[in-house]
Every structure is written in structure tokens, then in C-alpha cells.
Write an enzyme that holds these catalytic residues in place. Structure first.
Site, PDB file in Angstrom:
ATOM      1  N   ILE A  36       0.822  -1.223   0.000  1.00 41.91           N
ATOM      2  CA  ILE A  36       0.000   0.000   0.000  1.00 41.91           C
ATOM      3  C   ILE A  36       0.851   1.265   0.000  1.00 41.91           C
ATOM      4  O   ILE A  36       0.340   2.345  -0.285  1.00 41.91           O
ATOM      5  CB  ILE A  36      -1.011   0.036   1.170  1.00 41.91           C
ATOM      6  CG1 ILE A  36      -0.303   0.007   2.523  1.00 41.91           C
ATOM      7  CG2 ILE A  36      -2.015  -1.098   1.042  1.00 41.91           C
ATOM      8  CD1 ILE A  36      -1.215   0.281   3.696  1.00 41.91           C
ATOM      9  N   ASN A  97      13.010  -8.699   5.937  1.00 44.13           N
ATOM     10  CA  ASN A  97      13.594  -8.160   7.158  1.00 44.13           C
ATOM     11  C   ASN A  97      13.218  -9.061   8.333  1.00 44.13           C
ATOM     12  O   ASN A  97      12.144  -9.651   8.347  1.00 44.13           O
ATOM     13  CB  ASN A  97      13.078  -6.740   7.410  1.00 44.13           C
ATOM     14  CG  ASN A  97      13.404  -5.809   6.259  1.00 44.13           C
ATOM     15  OD1 ASN A  97      14.482  -5.866   5.685  1.00 44.13           O
ATOM     16  ND2 ASN A  97      12.472  -4.946   5.911  1.00 44.13           N
ATOM     17  N   GLU A 105       8.948  -4.503  10.398  1.00 46.59           N
ATOM     18  CA  GLU A 105       7.842  -3.705  10.921  1.00 46.59           C
ATOM     19  C   GLU A 105       6.614  -4.540  11.257  1.00 46.59           C
ATOM     20  O   GLU A 105       5.858  -4.179  12.142  1.00 46.59           O
ATOM     21  CB  GLU A 105       7.477  -2.601   9.930  1.00 46.59           C
ATOM     22  CG  GLU A 105       8.584  -1.571   9.765  1.00 46.59           C
ATOM     23  CD  GLU A 105       8.245  -0.483   8.775  1.00 46.59           C
ATOM     24  OE1 GLU A 105       7.117  -0.461   8.245  1.00 46.59           O
ATOM     25  OE2 GLU A 105       9.133   0.340   8.511  1.00 46.59           O
ATOM     26  N   VAL A 106       6.393  -5.635  10.532  1.00 46.22           N
ATOM     27  CA  VAL A 106       5.241  -6.499  10.784  1.00 46.22           C
ATOM     28  C   VAL A 106       5.773  -7.879  11.168  1.00 46.22           C
ATOM     29  O   VAL A 106       6.518  -8.486  10.403  1.00 46.22           O
ATOM     30  CB  VAL A 106       4.324  -6.606   9.542  1.00 46.22           C
ATOM     31  CG1 VAL A 106       3.156  -7.535   9.817  1.00 46.22           C
ATOM     32  CG2 VAL A 106       3.829  -5.229   9.120  1.00 46.22           C
ATOM     33  N   HIS A 110       7.334 -11.943   5.583  1.00 44.48           N
ATOM     34  CA  HIS A 110       6.941 -11.407   4.289  1.00 44.48           C
ATOM     35  C   HIS A 110       8.196 -11.064   3.503  1.00 44.48           C
ATOM     36  O   HIS A 110       9.213 -10.715   4.076  1.00 44.48           O
ATOM     37  CB  HIS A 110       6.038 -10.175   4.427  1.00 44.48           C
ATOM     38  CG  HIS A 110       6.612  -9.045   5.226  1.00 44.48           C
ATOM     39  ND1 HIS A 110       6.752  -9.111   6.604  1.00 44.48           N
ATOM     40  CD2 HIS A 110       7.074  -7.840   4.854  1.00 44.48           C
ATOM     41  CE1 HIS A 110       7.263  -7.970   7.046  1.00 44.48           C
ATOM     42  NE2 HIS A 110       7.482  -7.181   5.996  1.00 44.48           N
TER      43      HIS A 110
END
Length: 127
Positions: A36, A97, A105-106, A110
Site C-alpha cells: 500500500i 527483514n 515492521e510487521v 513477508h
């Protein structure tokens, strides 16, 4: 090492259908969708459907079927985007990451597939 999976992370919510996404590809064990906040003209995220925090967690504990499906999903997304080197594009970058120092970050595994322009060096040399 214990991996504490947070089932309230944004990707878990996407997988449950609580948050919409722009799906690029869905397979039995993986989901790929457009980022996004794209960092390149083409920026797709690929996530496993299982509760894996990061790549090493996935590599160590996922089933063979999940690992094959995820790996093939990454390849299929690259094919769909037409970014394979030598196939009309000049390549892509694949990033995953992990943890605080890796700037994850999440907390759901991913990978980012980035392409469509020259991306520059990944890291500057340590001084």
C-alpha cells in the site's frame, strides 16, 4: 529461540479477511498482494498463510508443502510481473527483514519484490 507470533498483526488480519488487499496471487499456502506504500514502481509482498514470524522461523518449522508453495509463489509473482533478468526487464530485489536490527515492521514473514527502476545499492559500507 522462541518465536512469539502476534495474531493481531496486519498480515494476519489480511489473511482473515478483516482488512482488504490488492491480491496479485493466492495459492494454498501463500498470498501475494501489492504494497500500500510502494517503494518502487512494482512492489509486491508475498506472505505465507501460516503463523511464521520471520524467514528463519519459517525455514525451520514450516512443512515441506508450505516451503515449496511459498518459494514457487515468489517465482510466479516475478513471472507475472515480467521482472526476471533477461526476460525483458532488468531484474528485481527480494527483501525479507527480521527482528529489530533488521527493521522488521510487521511480525509475520513477508518478502518484498521490488522492481521497475534501478534500486541502487542495498546498504552502504560500514565505516
Amino acid at each position: 529461540m522462541a518465536y512469539d507470533y502476534d495474531d493481531q498483526n496486519i498480515f494476519a488480519k489480511i489473511l482473515r479477511g478483516e482488512i482488504p488487499n490488492s491480491t496479485v496471487l493466492e495459492t494454498e499456502h501463500s498470498l501475494a498482494f501489492n504494497d500500500i506504500v510502494p517503494q518502487a514502481p512494482l512492489h509486491v509482498l508475498v506472505i505465507p498463510k501460516g503463523p511464521y514470524v520471520c524467514y528463519d522461523h519459517f525455514a525451520l518449522t514450516a512443512t515441506d508443502a508450505e516451503i515449496v508453495d511459498f518459494t514457487r509463489a515468489v517465482g510466479e509473482v516475478c513471472r507475472m510481473l515480467g521482472v526476471q533478468p533477461g526476460e525483458g526487464d532488468e531484474g528485481f530485489r527480494l527483501i525479507s527483514n527480521a527482528g529489530r536490527d533488521g527493521v522488521q515492521e510487521v511480525p509475520h514473514l513477508h518478502v518484498h519484490i521490488l522492481a521497475g527502476r534501478h534500486l541502487g545499492r542495498m546498504l552502504a559500507a560500514a565505516k
